[in-house]
Scaffold this motif. Structure first.
Motif, mmCIF file in Angstrom:
data_model
loop_
_atom_site.group_PDB
_atom_site.id
_atom_site.type_symbol
_atom_site.label_atom_id
_atom_site.label_comp_id
_atom_site.label_asym_id
_atom_site.label_seq_id
_atom_site.Cartn_x
_atom_site.Cartn_y
_atom_site.Cartn_z
ATOM 1 N N UNK A 166 0.835 -1.196 0.000
ATOM 2 C CA UNK A 166 0.000 0.000 0.000
ATOM 3 C C UNK A 166 0.873 1.250 0.000
ATOM 4 N N UNK A 167 0.419 2.296 -0.689
ATOM 5 C CA UNK A 167 1.183 3.539 -0.735
ATOM 6 C C UNK A 167 1.200 4.230 0.622
ATOM 7 N N UNK A 168 0.091 4.136 1.321
ATOM 8 C CA UNK A 168 -0.030 4.708 2.656
ATOM 9 C C UNK A 168 -0.789 3.680 3.491
ATOM 10 N N UNK A 169 -0.337 3.391 4.689
ATOM 11 C CA UNK A 169 -1.032 2.382 5.495
ATOM 12 C C UNK A 169 -2.516 2.669 5.694
ATOM 13 N N UNK A 170 -2.885 3.952 5.627
ATOM 14 C CA UNK A 170 -4.277 4.330 5.885
ATOM 15 C C UNK A 170 -5.169 4.176 4.662
ATOM 16 N N UNK A 171 -4.590 3.971 3.477
ATOM 17 C CA UNK A 171 -5.399 3.898 2.260
ATOM 18 C C UNK A 171 -6.483 2.831 2.407
ATOM 19 N N UNK A 172 -7.756 3.193 2.177
ATOM 20 C CA UNK A 172 -8.841 2.224 2.312
ATOM 21 C C UNK A 172 -9.173 1.550 0.975
ATOM 22 N N UNK A 173 -9.754 0.377 1.065
ATOM 23 C CA UNK A 173 -10.120 -0.356 -0.137
ATOM 24 C C UNK A 173 -11.405 0.198 -0.737
ATOM 25 N N UNK A 174 -11.370 0.388 -2.042
ATOM 26 C CA UNK A 174 -12.546 0.814 -2.789
ATOM 27 C C UNK A 174 -13.270 -0.367 -3.430
ATOM 28 N N UNK A 175 -12.500 -1.344 -3.894
ATOM 29 C CA UNK A 175 -13.071 -2.498 -4.611
ATOM 30 C C UNK A 175 -12.234 -3.724 -4.282
ATOM 31 N N UNK A 176 -12.876 -4.730 -3.731
ATOM 32 C CA UNK A 176 -12.194 -5.973 -3.374
ATOM 33 C C UNK A 176 -12.395 -6.989 -4.487
ATOM 34 N N UNK A 177 -11.305 -7.427 -5.084
ATOM 35 C CA UNK A 177 -11.404 -8.436 -6.137
ATOM 36 C C UNK A 177 -12.036 -9.703 -5.577
ATOM 37 N N UNK A 178 -12.724 -10.438 -6.435
ATOM 38 C CA UNK A 178 -13.455 -11.637 -6.017
ATOM 39 C C UNK A 178 -12.545 -12.623 -5.295
ATOM 40 N N UNK A 179 -13.052 -13.132 -4.163
ATOM 41 C CA UNK A 179 -12.374 -14.167 -3.394
ATOM 42 C C UNK A 179 -13.147 -15.475 -3.547
ATOM 43 N N UNK A 180 -12.446 -16.604 -3.536
ATOM 44 C CA UNK A 180 -13.137 -17.895 -3.638
ATOM 45 C C UNK A 180 -14.158 -18.065 -2.510
ATOM 46 N N UNK A 181 -15.349 -18.496 -2.887
ATOM 47 C CA UNK A 181 -16.390 -18.771 -1.906
ATOM 48 C C UNK A 181 -17.109 -17.555 -1.375
ATOM 49 N N UNK A 182 -16.776 -16.358 -1.864
ATOM 50 C CA UNK A 182 -17.431 -15.143 -1.405
ATOM 51 C C UNK A 182 -18.224 -14.512 -2.544
#
Length: 409
Positions: A193-209
């Motif tokens: 991550x560029x900055x530890x505080x950067x939040x996720x905008x879009x989580x790529x698909x995970x198996x089973x989710x």
């Protein structure tokens, strides 16, 4: 997604006062004087373990905001979300061997029932994260294309450094932010991550989710903060009057959401006031899902507790205060409700015009509900101690308590 039915709000003589309220961002009290339509966005539940007293206290605070505005003869445009897909929900569904959609629908339905019983005014738009995905995806793409977001192993992160006003909601230093980020759903320790505080905008698909098509983003699901931004911008636009929620949302949720919106629009601030309700404790610890120390509104109702008494228990504490739920708090509320109902059941009583103004003044002063209750208590005590001859007084008191405090006598 539909909300819940609205209870009628009685009209009172005269006109209410403009609301003075504590703003987390400026750390002071400001006077809000909206236009003909006051705009408010309140962050909703993640639908598991609904509805506990901590939830109820938060939504009670913002119900009071609406009632104060309605008393000024304004309309209110109220929007609330439901985070009906998120890690905690998926984890609970897995633990209980339930389909996550079944769990979300069940708990959202229970929340609606509790809000109806407590006479909370419903939002005009009640939007789930899942149904908001078509509006979320283009916002994430815009942030990425503008250089305000970046990819990391298929996930898309927002760069907090892209917003010159980042930090102006919570006013915390970097170390405090980092600690709270780790505690409240962030991943400050993730490498790359560029900055530890950067939040996720879009989580790529995970198996089973669960995942959804995200156009150029690929399959995945939205981050927590961008969900509320998409819904708020779509229905309220920038510069709405109040962004509300519990005090645990000031960071990271409201801080990150403000930055997303400010970078997307080039405008500042996202909301005129950031308003946060205090936390409710049980047995000395903050009431929370992770600790399991929860008192549920539905359980109290099943035990025969009048919802009006639950509401009076909530109103007996200032919305910004941290406080503890006890049997005594509820017992006092039940006794108060009985006294009030007995006083207004008489055919006549002491004049109540001054009481209406006292309650208005208390609520306009940073939603000082305890002061409003004390004013009604004084009228009730005087009513019980003497004979009045104003036939309209009991009805006026009942309407005032209903319209401004949401309690039906």
């Amino acid at each position: 997604m539909h909300a819940w039915p609205a209870s009628e709000v009685p009209a009172l003589p005269g006109k209410g006062r403009d609301l003075q309220i504590h703003d987390t961002a400026t750390q002071g009290t400001i006077t809000l004087a909206p236009g003909p339509v006051a705009r408010i966005y309140v962050c909703g539940i993640t639908p598991y373990d609904a509805t506990h007293i901590g939830h109820a206290a938060t939504y009670n605070a913002f119900d009071l905001v609406q009632r104060v505005w309605l008393d000024t003869k304004r309309q209110v445009h109220y929007v609330q979300n439901v985070t009906d897909v998120d890690d905690p929900l998926l984890e609970r569904a897995l633990r209980d061997n339930l389909d996550w959609t079944e769990l979300a629908e069940r708990e959202t339905a229970l929340f609606r029932e509790d809000m109806t019983a407590l006479r909370m005014l419903p939002p005009q738009q009640y939007i789930g994260a899942v149904e908001a995905i078509p509006g979320i995806v283009p916002l994430v793409e815009r942030l990425r294309d503008a250089g305000a977001a970046y990819e990391l192993d298929g996930d898309i992160y927002f760069s907090v450094e892209s917003d010159a006003n980042f930090g102006k909601v919570s006013n915390l230093d970097a170390e405090a932010m980092r600690l709270l980020s780790a505690e409240r759903g962030g991943d400050p320790e993730r490498p790359g991550k560029k900055n530890p505080l950067d939040p996720m905008l879009w989580m790529a698909a995970r198996p089973g989710e669960p995942s959804w098509e995200g156009a150029s983003l690929g399959r995945g699901r939205p981050g927590w903060h961008i969900e509320c931004v998409a819904i708020a911008l779509d229905h309220l636009g920038m510069g709405f009057d109040i962004q509300g929620g519990g005090s645990d949302l000031a960071f990271p949720h409201h801080e990150m959401g403000a930055s997303h919106a400010q970078v997307l629009t080039g405008e500042f601030p996202m909301a005129k006031a950031y308003v946060h309700a205090g936390m409710v404790a049980l047995h000395g610890e903050k009431m929370s899902k992770s600790k399991g120390n929860l008192v549920f509104v539905s359980a109290l109702r099943r035990a025969g507790v009048d919802p009006a008494a639950i509401r009076l228990a909530l109103l007996s504490h200032h919305y910004r205060a941290d406080w503890e739920w006890t049997d005594e708090v509820l017992e006092q509320a039940v006794a108060r409700l009985e006294r009030w109902r007995a006083a207004v059941s008489r055919p006549d009583g002491l004049p109540a015009d001054a009481l209406v103004e006292e309650v208005r003044e208390a609520l306009a002063n940073d939603l000082d509900a305890p002061a409003a209750l004390a004013a009604v208590d004084r009228w009730v005590d005087a009513q019980n101690a003497s004979d009045g001859d104003d036939e309209s007084a009991p009805g006026l008191v009942s309407r005032t308590v209903d319209a401004l405090l949401g309690v039906a006598l």
